[in-house]
Write an enzyme that holds these catalytic residues in place. Structure first.
Site, PDB file in Angstrom:
ATOM      1  N   ASN A  84      26.535   8.954  -5.017  1.00  0.00           N
ATOM      2  CA  ASN A  84      26.003   8.900  -3.609  1.00  0.00           C
ATOM      3  C   ASN A  84      27.019   9.166  -2.927  1.00  0.00           C
ATOM      4  OD1 ASN A  84      26.886   6.431  -2.909  1.00  0.00           O
ATOM      5  ND2 ASN A  84      25.330   5.477  -3.514  1.00  0.00           N
ATOM      6  N   GLU A  99      29.755   6.481  -2.479  1.00  0.00           N
ATOM      7  CA  GLU A  99      30.501   6.100  -3.842  1.00  0.00           C
ATOM      8  C   GLU A  99      31.715   7.269  -3.645  1.00  0.00           C
ATOM      9  OE1 GLU A  99      26.982   4.268  -6.447  1.00  0.00           O
ATOM     10  OE2 GLU A  99      27.471   6.465  -6.273  1.00  0.00           O
ATOM     11  N   ASP A 144      18.842   6.849  -9.869  1.00  0.00           N
ATOM     12  CA  ASP A 144      18.514   6.900 -11.530  1.00  0.00           C
ATOM     13  C   ASP A 144      17.527   7.914 -11.852  1.00  0.00           C
ATOM     14  OD1 ASP A 144      20.058   4.402 -11.878  1.00  0.00           O
ATOM     15  OD2 ASP A 144      18.531   3.251 -11.206  1.00  0.00           O
TER      16      ASP A 144
END
Length: 330
Positions: A208, A211, A279
């Site tokens: 993301n 991150e 996910d």
């Protein structure tokens, strides 16, 4: 484009995928408020039900299964109620769980949410209780996981390394997976929350924007900095592609041939919960790559799937039927 994506949904059915990582049991304890305790000024809840939902790497597994893939889960479970509950939920979804190694010395990673409500009130989460074993894996358990990987990797067409920072994917296991995939031309994707740089050599990366900013070393506040961050991560990781999810701004895919693809969100109107959407994106992306789909189309489909996930509460899975319906509506 719409017809192409619907065709890809058909194409990804029954693709064989292996997911290794930190398997998490998301436990929901629902209770009804009965009174105020006489012991302290706190609510007394009468527990009504307890639900186990796959979280962490198990949520990637769950999404691969509900999208139509054949999936092997590889990770650690403790000899406890949370581990038994998580295994049962995955098996009910058709997941192959022979790669879930029991370690009686460890707790199953779990996040227990206590949800309370009463007559005429909206139920809401009042506390979350996390538990896991912080100690590194024993050499015996690591060897058991390595043995499982050696047996299962030749059976699959794609691999996800789902690292939530709980230590399941050790240095030796990372090396084993990445080298096998590289030598056998099997696409592998890593989604690492805290330690991406330890996965150098992996084919594709999902991060993301927060991150990605941490890996790049600066805050991503505009498109120019996003492009810079994507280029830095590609170079540092020596990867084929980097997929950065950007919340309401969609996704951006960077490829090592210099191509950059911005994928806008499909629907901003109903965002209930972003937990687990990453996910869902990873699960969709690896199914597409395993099917031989071009990375840009894989990102397009992952974007549609994530758009469905954020309109559900909690860590939720997306089905192939839902995906087709949303593609058709757009």
């Amino acid at each position: 484009m719409k017809d192409d994506l619907v065709e890809i949904v058909e194409q990804i059915q029954r693709q064989c995928i292996l997911v290794i990582g930190d398997m998490v049991a998301d436990v929901y304890l629902d209770g009804r408020i009965s009174r105020i305790s006489r012991e302290a000024p706190v609510l007394v809840l009468e527990q009504e039900k307890e639900n186990f939902v796959p979280g962490g790497a198990a949520n990637v597994v769950h999404n691969v299964a509900t999208l139509g893939g054949l999936v092997w889960a590889v990770g650690i479970l403790g000899s406890d109620e949370q581990g038994r509950g998580l295994r049962l939920v995955l098996e009910e979804k058709g997941v192959n769980t022979e790669g879930l190694v029991h370690d009686s010395s460890r707790l199953t990673i779990s996040k227990t949410r206590v949800v309370a409500g009463g007559a005429g009130t909206v139920s809401q989460q009042i506390v979350r209780i996390d538990r896991e074993t912080k100690a590194p894996l024993s050499q015996f358990v690591e060897a058991e996981l390595s043995k499982v990987l050696a047996e299962l990797l030749p059976k699959v067409k794609g691999v996800v390394l789902s690292d939530y920072g709980s230590g399941t994917i050790t240095e030796a296991l990372r090396k084993q997976v990445i080298e096998f995939c590289d030598n056998n031309v099997i696409p592998c994707v890593v989604d690492s929350r805290y330690d991406l740089l330890s996965f150098k050599g992996v084919h594709y990366i999902k991060q993301n924007d927060a991150e990605a900013a941490k890996v790049a070393g600066f805050e991503i506040t505009n498109d120019e900095l996003l492009l810079k961050a994507g280029a830095i991560i590609l170079e540092k990781m020596n990867a084929k592609g980097v997929l950065i999810t950007r919340g309401s701004k969609g996704m951006t895919l960077f490829e090592n041939n210099g191509a950059i693809h911005h994928v806008p969100v499909t629907n901003k109107s109903e965002v209930f919960d972003v937990s687990g959407a990453g996910d869902t994106a990873v699960a969709t992306f690896i199914l597409c790559l395993a099917s031989g789909v071009e990375p840009v189309l894989a990102a397009e489909l992952a974007n549609f799937a994530s758009g469905i996930a954020v309109r559900k509460f909690g860590t939720a899975a997306v089905t192939a039927k839902e995906l087709k319906q949303v593609i058709g509506a757009n």
